[in-house]
Design an enzyme around this catalytic site. Structure first.
Site, PDB file in Angstrom:
ATOM      1  N   LYS A 117     -10.867  -3.532   7.819  1.00  0.00           N
ATOM      2  CA  LYS A 117     -11.528  -3.026   7.052  1.00  0.00           C
ATOM      3  C   LYS A 117     -13.068  -2.854   7.516  1.00  0.00           C
ATOM      4  O   LYS A 117     -13.544  -1.929   7.143  1.00  0.00           O
ATOM      5  CB  LYS A 117     -11.361  -3.658   5.199  1.00  0.00           C
ATOM      6  CG  LYS A 117     -10.173  -3.251   4.812  1.00  0.00           C
ATOM      7  CD  LYS A 117     -10.453  -3.192   3.299  1.00  0.00           C
ATOM      8  CE  LYS A 117      -9.061  -3.467   1.943  1.00  0.00           C
ATOM      9  NZ  LYS A 117      -9.624  -3.807   0.910  1.00  0.00           N
TER      10      LYS A 117
ATOM     11  N   LYS B 135       0.091   0.746   7.423  1.00  0.00           N
ATOM     12  CA  LYS B 135      -0.160   0.544   5.728  1.00  0.00           C
ATOM     13  C   LYS B 135      -0.500   1.245   5.012  1.00  0.00           C
ATOM     14  O   LYS B 135      -1.241   2.065   5.197  1.00  0.00           O
ATOM     15  CB  LYS B 135      -0.545  -1.090   5.598  1.00  0.00           C
ATOM     16  CG  LYS B 135       0.181  -1.585   4.290  1.00  0.00           C
ATOM     17  CD  LYS B 135      -1.042  -2.947   3.737  1.00  0.00           C
ATOM     18  CE  LYS B 135      -2.576  -2.364   3.769  1.00  0.00           C
ATOM     19  NZ  LYS B 135      -3.436  -2.991   2.829  1.00  0.00           N
TER      20      LYS B 135
ATOM     21  N   LYS C 100      -3.576   3.338  -1.016  1.00  0.00           N
ATOM     22  CA  LYS C 100      -4.890   4.052  -1.058  1.00  0.00           C
ATOM     23  C   LYS C 100      -5.420   4.420  -1.249  1.00  0.00           C
ATOM     24  O   LYS C 100      -6.163   5.149  -2.027  1.00  0.00           O
ATOM     25  CB  LYS C 100      -4.444   2.799  -3.209  1.00  0.00           C
ATOM     26  CG  LYS C 100      -5.344   1.741  -2.915  1.00  0.00           C
ATOM     27  CD  LYS C 100      -4.908   1.564  -4.951  1.00  0.00           C
ATOM     28  CE  LYS C 100      -4.843  -0.215  -5.132  1.00  0.00           C
ATOM     29  NZ  LYS C 100      -5.927  -1.377  -4.569  1.00  0.00           N
TER      30      LYS C 100
HETATM   31  P1  TYM Z   1      -4.648  -4.444  -3.612  1.00  0.00           P
HETATM   32  O1  TYM Z   1      -5.704  -4.118  -5.044  1.00  0.00           O
HETATM   33  O2  TYM Z   1      -5.264  -3.498  -2.258  1.00  0.00           O
HETATM   34  O3  TYM Z   1      -2.977  -4.253  -3.853  1.00  0.00           O
HETATM   35  C1  TYM Z   1      -2.331  -4.425  -4.953  1.00  0.00           C
HETATM   36  C2  TYM Z   1      -1.147  -5.367  -4.982  1.00  0.00           C
HETATM   37  O4  TYM Z   1      -0.078  -3.699  -4.239  1.00  0.00           O
HETATM   38  C3  TYM Z   1       0.409  -4.826  -3.162  1.00  0.00           C
HETATM   39  N1  TYM Z   1      -0.020  -3.453  -2.230  1.00  0.00           N
HETATM   40  C4  TYM Z   1       1.174  -3.612  -1.966  1.00  0.00           C
HETATM   41  N2  TYM Z   1       2.715  -3.655  -1.543  1.00  0.00           N
HETATM   42  C5  TYM Z   1       3.368  -3.056   0.001  1.00  0.00           C
HETATM   43  N3  TYM Z   1       3.074  -2.571   0.210  1.00  0.00           N
HETATM   44  C6  TYM Z   1       2.139  -1.384   0.922  1.00  0.00           C
HETATM   45  N4  TYM Z   1       1.860  -0.797   1.230  1.00  0.00           N
HETATM   46  C7  TYM Z   1       0.967  -2.190  -0.268  1.00  0.00           C
HETATM   47  N5  TYM Z   1      -0.441  -1.891  -0.492  1.00  0.00           N
HETATM   48  C8  TYM Z   1      -0.858  -3.167  -1.406  1.00  0.00           C
HETATM   49  C9  TYM Z   1      -1.059  -5.574  -2.573  1.00  0.00           C
HETATM   50  O5  TYM Z   1      -0.136  -6.525  -1.812  1.00  0.00           O
HETATM   51  C10 TYM Z   1      -1.235  -6.759  -3.744  1.00  0.00           C
HETATM   52  O6  TYM Z   1      -0.412  -7.231  -4.288  1.00  0.00           O
HETATM   53  N6  TYM Z   1      -6.528  -8.979  -3.375  1.00  0.00           N
HETATM   54  C11 TYM Z   1      -5.897  -8.025  -3.846  1.00  0.00           C
HETATM   55  C12 TYM Z   1      -6.315  -8.043  -5.733  1.00  0.00           C
HETATM   56  C13 TYM Z   1      -6.848  -9.138  -6.292  1.00  0.00           C
HETATM   57  C14 TYM Z   1      -5.761 -10.879  -6.657  1.00  0.00           C
HETATM   58  C15 TYM Z   1      -6.262 -11.868  -6.588  1.00  0.00           C
HETATM   59  C16 TYM Z   1      -4.512 -10.012  -6.521  1.00  0.00           C
HETATM   60  C17 TYM Z   1      -7.708  -9.718  -6.408  1.00  0.00           C
HETATM   61  N7  TYM Z   1      -7.371 -11.021  -6.762  1.00  0.00           N
HETATM   62  C18 TYM Z   1      -5.899 -12.895  -6.841  1.00  0.00           C
HETATM   63  C19 TYM Z   1      -3.450 -11.715  -6.858  1.00  0.00           C
HETATM   64  C20 TYM Z   1      -4.471 -12.508  -6.536  1.00  0.00           C
HETATM   65  C21 TYM Z   1      -5.798  -6.667  -4.075  1.00  0.00           C
HETATM   66  O7  TYM Z   1      -6.600  -6.523  -3.031  1.00  0.00           O
HETATM   67  O8  TYM Z   1      -4.731  -6.163  -4.015  1.00  0.00           O
END
Ligand code: TYM
Length: 327
Positions: free
Chosen positions: A112, A194, A197
């Site tokens: 990032k 990947k 979003k």
């Molecule tokens: P975030 O908001 O980027 O994504 C949310 C969830 O979606 C999953 N994900 C994917 N899974 C499959 N294929 C993809 N292309 C893909 N893109 C995203 C992510 O793995 C995630 O499960 N840091 C985290 C948010 C967070 C969090 C936490 C998660 C903050 N605190 C505590 C668990 C526990 C994040 O940015 O996810």
């Protein structure tokens, strides 16, 4: 006593099929068996610039998506991270126990920050410590996430272990739970990247709230290759990705899917995949539209969620403060 699950999603960009298959679907599937805490992590979202009006809207949108996907506020605590100040407070304390070297190894930060270099915020670098705080405040047993978050759950364990070794047993060590299908859904046009979003260029992602025409056209335009067979072959990332989405939305096993498309062409496969994705998303989109007709109801649910989360988080924070000698 049920085991505790904690997970979260950032309210930024447009949630897509990867977020659904990698995270949400599994939260819903195991909801009954766990004591669940699901967060909308707005403090994580501001690690990169956000428009305040859009951020506010996105928080409600994500809440609507959680509930429309089947998260039941009776079985799960759903709240906004910034409504429970213990998250930011614990993050500060844990910052003081986390070596810079550990954080410098985080692959997501490297990706990032690549094009921003010196302009990247301290918050983006520190993001995994805030995530560790989210998880550790609730004595979490399991963290269901996509593959990209596994390293962050692992560093959470390292931070917890380090703190425990200095101050005695304080934090439970959480386990990442990664799904079999859809743990890393790839960009439809560049399937070695990947699905993201924050990428709003058309044809790259399958947004959960997209129209059927948009979904169909993105799938029909997805990159494949010059071969013919429709097989799960990791060396053919385009076809593999589409097959994995097929697996995720239908629940069929890989052998069945390969048998179904034996001797068929990519066109026919993509058409069927588009129909399966649409069938999968339509009931969800209908529930989303119904739920979001009354935005006040969503705000009430979020407030109730924060009321439930706050005492759990504050209890852990107070234990930590007292062990460290603060106050
Ligand atoms: P975030 O908001 O980027 O994504 C949310 C969830 O979606 C999953 N994900 C994917 N899974 C499959 N294929 C993809 N292309 C893909 N893109 C995203 C992510 O793995 C995630 O499960 N840091 C985290 C948010 C967070 C969090 C936490 C998660 C903050 N605190 C505590 C668990 C526990 C994040 O940015 O996810």
């Amino acid at each position: 006593m049920k085991k505790r699950v904690f997970s979260g999603i950032q309210p930024s960009g447009n949630l897509h099929i990867g977020n659904y298959l990698g995270a949400l679907k599994n939260w819903v599937a195991s909801q009954e068996n766990f004591d669940n805490v699901f967060c909308i992590v707005d403090l994580h979202a501001i690690t990169v610039p956000q428009d305040p009006k859009i951020l506010k809207q996105k928080i409600r949108e994500i809440a609507g998506i959680y509930f429309a996907a089947g998260i039941d506020p009776k079985q799960s605590t759903v709240f906004v991270q910034s409504d429970v100040s213990a998250h930011a407070e614990l993050a500060w304390i844990l910052n003081c126990f986390t070596p810079m070297g550990w954080m410098g190894r985080m692959t997501q930060f490297k990706e990032k920050s690549e094009d921003k270099k010196e302009n990247v915020s301290v918050g983006l670098f520190d993001y995994p410590v805030l995530m560790a705080s989210d998880i550790l405040l609730y004595d979490t047993d399991e963290v269901p996430v996509g593959e990209d978050q596994k390293q962050h759950v692992e560093i959470t364990r390292d931070i917890a272990q380090r703190f425990n070794s200095i101050y005695g047993e304080t934090f439970k060590l959480p386990l990442p739970v990664i799904p079999k299908a859809g743990a890393r859904v790839m960009d439809l046009l560049e399937p070695t990247k990947k699905m993201s979003k924050s990428d709003d260029r058309p044809g790259r992602t399958l947004p959960l709230l997209a129209s059927t025409d948009e979904l169909r056209s993105a799938i029909m335009g997805a990159a494949t290759d010059s071969q013919k067979e429709i097989r799960f072959d990791l060396d053919r990332p385009g076809v593999y990705n589409l097959l994995e989405i097929y697996e995720g939305v239908t629940g069929l096993d890989r052998k069945e899917i390969e048998a179904k498309f034996e001797g068929k062409g990519y066109g026919e496969f993509k058409k069927d995949l588009a129909e399966k994705v649409i069938e999968f998303l339509q009931p969800f989109q209908k529930r989303y539209r119904e739920l979001t007709q009354n935005p006040d109801d969503i705000d009430t649910l979020l407030q109730e969620g924060a009321e439930k989360a706050r005492p759990i988080a504050e209890k852990k924070l107070n234990e930590v403060k007292s062990k460290v000698g603060l106050g």
